[in-house]
Design an enzyme around this catalytic site. Structure first.
Site, short mmCIF file in Angstrom:
data_model
loop_
_atom_site.label_atom_id
_atom_site.label_comp_id
_atom_site.label_asym_id
_atom_site.label_seq_id
_atom_site.Cartn_x
_atom_site.Cartn_y
_atom_site.Cartn_z
N GLY A 38 -21.74 -26.80 24.56
CA GLY A 38 -22.14 -26.46 22.97
C GLY A 38 -22.92 -27.24 22.48
O GLY A 38 -22.76 -27.66 21.23
N GLU A 60 -12.41 -27.64 27.61
CA GLU A 60 -11.58 -27.50 26.25
C GLU A 60 -10.34 -27.67 26.60
O GLU A 60 -9.43 -28.05 25.81
CB GLU A 60 -12.25 -26.22 25.42
CG GLU A 60 -13.54 -26.71 24.75
CD GLU A 60 -14.51 -25.41 24.81
OE1 GLU A 60 -13.87 -24.25 24.84
OE2 GLU A 60 -15.67 -25.57 24.80
N SER A 103 -24.43 -25.11 27.58
CA SER A 103 -25.65 -24.92 26.72
C SER A 103 -26.72 -23.78 27.41
O SER A 103 -28.03 -24.05 27.42
CB SER A 103 -26.43 -26.05 26.27
OG SER A 103 -25.70 -26.72 25.74
N GLU A 152 -19.34 -27.62 35.03
CA GLU A 152 -19.63 -27.56 33.20
C GLU A 152 -19.55 -28.95 32.80
O GLU A 152 -18.68 -29.59 32.56
CB GLU A 152 -18.57 -26.86 32.72
CG GLU A 152 -18.78 -25.27 32.77
CD GLU A 152 -18.33 -24.47 31.73
OE1 GLU A 152 -19.17 -23.66 31.25
OE2 GLU A 152 -17.31 -24.52 31.17
N ASN A 183 -18.08 -16.48 28.31
CA ASN A 183 -16.68 -17.25 27.72
C ASN A 183 -17.01 -17.13 26.13
O ASN A 183 -17.68 -17.72 25.63
CB ASN A 183 -16.42 -18.60 28.24
CG ASN A 183 -15.34 -19.09 27.64
OD1 ASN A 183 -14.71 -18.52 26.98
ND2 ASN A 183 -15.38 -20.36 27.98
N GLY A 206 -21.80 -20.21 24.10
CA GLY A 206 -22.37 -19.58 22.81
C GLY A 206 -23.32 -18.72 22.99
O GLY A 206 -23.44 -17.50 22.30
N LYS A 261 -14.80 -17.89 24.06
CA LYS A 261 -13.86 -18.82 23.44
C LYS A 261 -12.96 -18.10 22.37
O LYS A 261 -12.71 -16.96 22.31
CB LYS A 261 -14.66 -20.03 23.07
CG LYS A 261 -15.54 -20.50 24.14
CD LYS A 261 -16.12 -21.82 23.95
CE LYS A 261 -17.15 -22.18 25.26
NZ LYS A 261 -17.49 -23.56 25.23
N HIS A 307 -10.82 -25.25 32.17
CA HIS A 307 -12.00 -25.48 31.26
C HIS A 307 -11.93 -26.99 30.42
O HIS A 307 -10.68 -27.15 30.08
CB HIS A 307 -12.03 -24.21 30.03
CG HIS A 307 -13.54 -24.39 29.67
ND1 HIS A 307 -13.69 -25.33 28.57
CD2 HIS A 307 -14.60 -23.66 29.60
CE1 HIS A 307 -15.01 -24.72 27.95
NE2 HIS A 307 -15.51 -23.83 28.81
P1 13P Z 1 -21.86 -23.21 25.85
O1 13P Z 1 -22.68 -22.39 26.72
O2 13P Z 1 -21.85 -22.60 24.67
O3 13P Z 1 -22.46 -24.66 26.08
O4 13P Z 1 -20.58 -23.31 26.50
C1 13P Z 1 -20.37 -23.43 27.67
C2 13P Z 1 -18.85 -23.26 28.19
O5 13P Z 1 -18.12 -23.86 27.82
C3 13P Z 1 -18.53 -21.90 28.93
O6 13P Z 1 -17.27 -21.86 29.40
#
Ligand code: 13P
Length: 268
Positions: A176, A100, A216, A170, A13, A238, A15, A98
């Site tokens: 993140g 976010e 993460s 998640e 992802n 990330g 983002k 998600h």
């Molecule tokens: P990170 O791997 O950056 O923590 O993000 C996870 C995520 O939200 C994937 O959708």
């Protein structure tokens, strides 16, 4: 679309990162780093803007594409929105709910539910994301949060449709932050997800649904999650932005499948 249930699923992802040109360069780079493995399915979720061009560039046997978001109506006067009907044929998967989207854009369980249904209606596999915040975790509410998010997101789904649904666990506090969830937490959450689905939709649905971990994940920690009971793959944020690092995660998934395959072969 019929999913390959025995494959490990690795989703990147991106983002709101990488423009169309950078996305194309990334795909070019990744395609040289990764060999198509029959036991691993790799899905890329770039910016919406790059989906069309990447769908023409991509070797579909090597990588699949996912939308990070879409609107649940199929068409109409919804200025600025993109529907699952418009994404049909361009993507094979779509993220839904998600954290976010839930926390920054205030998407409700009702929005999530409508999107899961829109995805299925348009032959796109929804990846429904669930997970608790740090406060909910501290208050021992993880199982309840998962219960509510599954109930809210999956109402009106038939048990047969679970072969075409992915759930991603998640934990919000792990996204993140570099603070990834430990094996005990993840195993317990995944068990809660399957038990909830079993309770609502039966044992076959609980077995068919694919469950991912996200939060993460790095090339170093990937193998630890992939070997956990009940985990069918990873949702990587990330660490998916670097083609080299992401290709290492894909290799770990392939090695895991080979180990599991060898074990099964040995027992047969
Ligand atoms: P990170 O791997 O950056 O923590 O993000 C996870 C995520 O939200 C994937 O959708």
């Amino acid at each position: 679309m019929k999913m390959a249930l025995d494959k490990t699923l690795i989703v990147g992802n991106w983002k709101m990162n990488l423009n169309v040109h950078e996305a194309s360069l990334y795909l070019h780079q990744l395609s040289h780093l990764v060999t198509a493995h029959r036991d691993v399915e790799v899905v890329l979720a770039p910016t919406l803007l790059a989906l069309q061009s990447l769908s023409l560039q991509v070797n579909h046997r090597q990588f699949k594409l996912a939308a990070q978001n879409f609107y649940w109506r199929d068409s109409g006067a919804f200025t600025g929105e993109v529907s699952a009907t418009q994404l049909k044929g361009v993507v094979q998967y779509a993220l839904v709910g998600h954290s976010e989207r839930r926390h920054i854009f205030h998407e409700s369980d009702k929005d999530t539910r409508s999107k899961v249904q829109a995805a299925i209606r348009n032959d796109i596999v929804p990846i429904l994301c669930v997970g608790e915040t740090a406060t909910e975790r501290a208050d021992n509410e993880t199982a309840d949060v998962i219960h509510d998010q599954l109930l809210g997101g999956l109402a009106n789904i038939t048990s047969e449709e679970f072969t075409n649904i992915v759930i991603a666990y998640e934990p919000v506090w792990a996204i993140g932050t570099g603070q990834n969830a430990g094996p005990t937490d993840v195993t317990a959450a995944v068990a809660a997800i399957r038990s909830q689905i079993k309770h609502l939709y039966g044992a076959a649905a609980a077995e068919a649904v694919r469950v991912l971990y996200g939060g993460s994940v790095t090339a170093d920690s990937a193998a630890d999650y992939l070997t956990l009971l009940g985990i069918d793959g990873l949702l990587v944020g990330g660490a998916s932005l670097d083609a080299h690092g992401f290709s290492e995660i894909i290799k770990k998934a392939h090695h895991k499948s080979m180990l599991v395959g060898a074990e099964r072969g040995g027992k047969a």
